[in-house]
Design a protein around this motif. Structure first.
Motif, mmCIF file in Angstrom:
data_model
loop_
_atom_site.group_PDB
_atom_site.id
_atom_site.type_symbol
_atom_site.label_atom_id
_atom_site.label_comp_id
_atom_site.label_asym_id
_atom_site.label_seq_id
_atom_site.Cartn_x
_atom_site.Cartn_y
_atom_site.Cartn_z
ATOM 1 N N LEU A 44 36.842 43.181 31.708
ATOM 2 C CA LEU A 44 37.176 41.760 31.637
ATOM 3 C C LEU A 44 37.132 41.113 33.022
ATOM 4 N N LEU A 45 37.594 41.830 34.019
ATOM 5 C CA LEU A 45 37.571 41.294 35.393
ATOM 6 C C LEU A 45 36.144 41.083 35.870
ATOM 7 N N LYS A 46 35.223 41.957 35.443
ATOM 8 C CA LYS A 46 33.821 41.791 35.821
ATOM 9 C C LYS A 46 33.170 40.653 35.048
ATOM 10 N N ALA A 47 33.549 40.528 33.767
ATOM 11 C CA ALA A 47 32.926 39.502 32.927
ATOM 12 C C ALA A 47 33.436 38.105 33.255
ATOM 13 N N ALA A 48 34.685 37.981 33.691
ATOM 14 C CA ALA A 48 35.264 36.653 33.983
ATOM 15 C C ALA A 48 35.951 36.688 35.344
ATOM 16 N N PRO A 49 35.190 36.794 36.420
ATOM 17 C CA PRO A 49 35.787 36.959 37.755
ATOM 18 C C PRO A 49 36.605 35.760 38.220
ATOM 19 N N ASP A 50 36.347 34.578 37.645
ATOM 20 C CA ASP A 50 37.069 33.377 38.072
ATOM 21 C C ASP A 50 38.297 33.089 37.220
ATOM 22 N N ALA A 51 38.542 33.872 36.189
ATOM 23 C CA ALA A 51 39.686 33.630 35.307
ATOM 24 C C ALA A 51 40.988 33.923 36.050
ATOM 25 N N ARG A 52 42.051 33.269 35.603
ATOM 26 C CA ARG A 52 43.359 33.441 36.239
ATOM 27 C C ARG A 52 44.332 34.239 35.378
ATOM 28 N N HIS A 53 44.050 34.316 34.090
ATOM 29 C CA HIS A 53 44.940 35.047 33.206
ATOM 30 C C HIS A 53 44.119 35.944 32.276
ATOM 31 N N PHE A 54 44.572 37.194 32.133
ATOM 32 C CA PHE A 54 43.877 38.155 31.292
ATOM 33 C C PHE A 54 44.882 38.744 30.296
ATOM 34 N N ASP A 55 44.415 38.939 29.081
ATOM 35 C CA ASP A 55 45.282 39.494 28.033
ATOM 36 C C ASP A 55 44.600 40.722 27.433
ATOM 37 N N VAL A 56 45.186 41.901 27.685
ATOM 38 C CA VAL A 56 44.653 43.142 27.127
ATOM 39 C C VAL A 56 45.701 43.812 26.236
ATOM 40 N N SER A 57 46.674 43.040 25.772
ATOM 41 C CA SER A 57 47.727 43.620 24.948
ATOM 42 C C SER A 57 47.159 44.215 23.664
ATOM 43 N N VAL A 58 46.061 43.635 23.168
ATOM 44 C CA VAL A 58 45.303 44.237 22.072
ATOM 45 C C VAL A 58 43.915 44.553 22.657
ATOM 46 N N PRO A 59 43.688 45.785 23.102
ATOM 47 C CA PRO A 59 42.469 46.080 23.877
ATOM 48 C C PRO A 59 41.170 45.841 23.113
ATOM 49 N N THR A 60 41.222 45.836 21.778
ATOM 50 C CA THR A 60 39.997 45.557 21.009
ATOM 51 C C THR A 60 39.724 44.070 20.887
ATOM 52 N N ALA A 61 40.684 43.239 21.288
ATOM 53 C CA ALA A 61 40.492 41.790 21.224
ATOM 54 C C ALA A 61 41.038 41.144 22.487
ATOM 55 N N PRO A 62 40.422 41.424 23.634
ATOM 56 C CA PRO A 62 40.914 40.902 24.908
ATOM 57 C C PRO A 62 40.604 39.408 25.044
ATOM 58 N N ALA A 63 41.274 38.793 26.017
ATOM 59 C CA ALA A 63 41.031 37.355 26.255
ATOM 60 C C ALA A 63 41.249 37.058 27.727
ATOM 61 N N SER A 64 40.628 36.009 28.190
ATOM 62 C CA SER A 64 40.827 35.519 29.563
ATOM 63 C C SER A 64 40.839 34.004 29.523
ATOM 64 N N SER A 65 41.519 33.422 30.496
ATOM 65 C CA SER A 65 41.612 31.960 30.515
ATOM 66 C C SER A 65 41.868 31.477 31.923
ATOM 67 N N GLY A 66 41.719 30.169 32.141
ATOM 68 C CA GLY A 66 41.956 29.575 33.457
ATOM 69 C C GLY A 66 40.786 29.846 34.383
ATOM 70 N N SER A 67 40.729 29.075 35.447
ATOM 71 C CA SER A 67 39.669 29.255 36.428
ATOM 72 C C SER A 67 40.092 28.627 37.741
#
Length: 264
Positions: free
Chosen positions: A241-264
């Motif tokens: 996720l960090l590689k896919a969204a390097p500019d994001a400010r928040h990452f959610d891996v609490s459900v690893p099969t459905a991760p999310a990122s937000s902010g920039s």
């Protein structure tokens, strides 16, 4: 030439059927037995005297290895090895128990006799994986969740643990169910699963409840980790996720099969 007669053949058969004479073992003479017994007694007495009564096999030095934060002098003082005592009589288990009781920083210690005059102490110190700020000082927590030492300065590179546990609601129920110590162990578990590249920049591990653990990175970014379960999968997902969204400010891996990122 005539062969042997029937009578001669009978005599030979009788002679061949007679068992050979048995040799009798000669027993040692009583005098020899007494001499050997006296020699054994003297040898045993000499060995006991050498171990317990002589000055040859007594404790003269204590060597310490494996220390990092602790000093060898601190370990020797806590061990309280009886110098001058017969080496054979030193209670190594008692020395180990004293060290573990007096110096909580020690995770394990091996106590060995180093003949003819030494005692060896091989120390393994606990390593902090989290720190808890308390009254302007810092409590070190190891990978078993043991709070083993309080220091005046926070060790570099060790994330801070923040327990923000509410007494009501779902967080309160989590606290009542699992207890403070269990939640600390869950935080330690999470800290051990964080990818190495992320761990170097992790400033804080926050615990609100058993399944609400998050990370705060040194650049202000945050990671919702969830519970300590499926840590390896969450670590792999966060790395991707960090590689896919390097500019994001928040990452959610609490459900690893459905991760999310937000902010920039």
């Amino acid at each position: 030439m005539a062969g042997p007669t029937t009578a001669e053949r009978g005599e030979r058969q009788q002679e061949s059927s007679v068992p050979p004479p048995v040799r009798r073992l000669r027993l040692p003479r009583p005098r020899t037995i007494i001499v050997l017994a006296v020699a054994l007694v003297l040898l045993g007495a000499g060995g006991v005297w050498a171990l317990y009564g002589s000055q040859w096999l007594r404790v003269e030095r204590v060597s310490v290895s494996g220390t990092g934060v602790l000093t060898p002098a601190q370990v020797r003082e806590a061990a309280d090895v009886p110098l001058g005592s017969p080496l054979i009589s030193v209670d190594t288990d008692a020395i180990e128990a004293r060290l573990l009781r007096k110096l909580p920083r020690i995770d394990s210690v091996g106590v060995t006799r180093s003949w003819p005059h030494g005692i060896g102490l091989k120390v393994v110190e606990r390593t902090p994986v989290l720190i808890v700020e308390k009254g302007g000082k810092f409590v070190e927590v190891d990978d078993d969740g043991v709070r083993f030492a309080t220091v005046s300065r926070a060790p570099k590179g060790i994330p801070a643990l923040e327990l923000t546990l509410a007494e009501s609601g779902s967080a309160g129920a989590s606290l009542r169910r699992f207890g403070d110590d269990r939640l600390v162990r869950e935080a330690v578990r999470v800290a051990g699963d964080i990818p190495a590249a992320v761990a170097r920049t992790t400033r804080t591990v926050k615990v609100r409840s058993y399944d609400d653990i998050s990370l705060e990175l040194s650049d202000g970014r945050t990671v919702a980790w969830g519970s300590g379960e499926k840590g390896a999968a969450k670590a792999r997902t966060l790395t991707a996720l960090l590689k896919a969204a390097p500019d994001a400010r928040h990452f959610d891996v609490s459900v690893p099969t459905a991760p999310a990122s937000s902010g920039s």
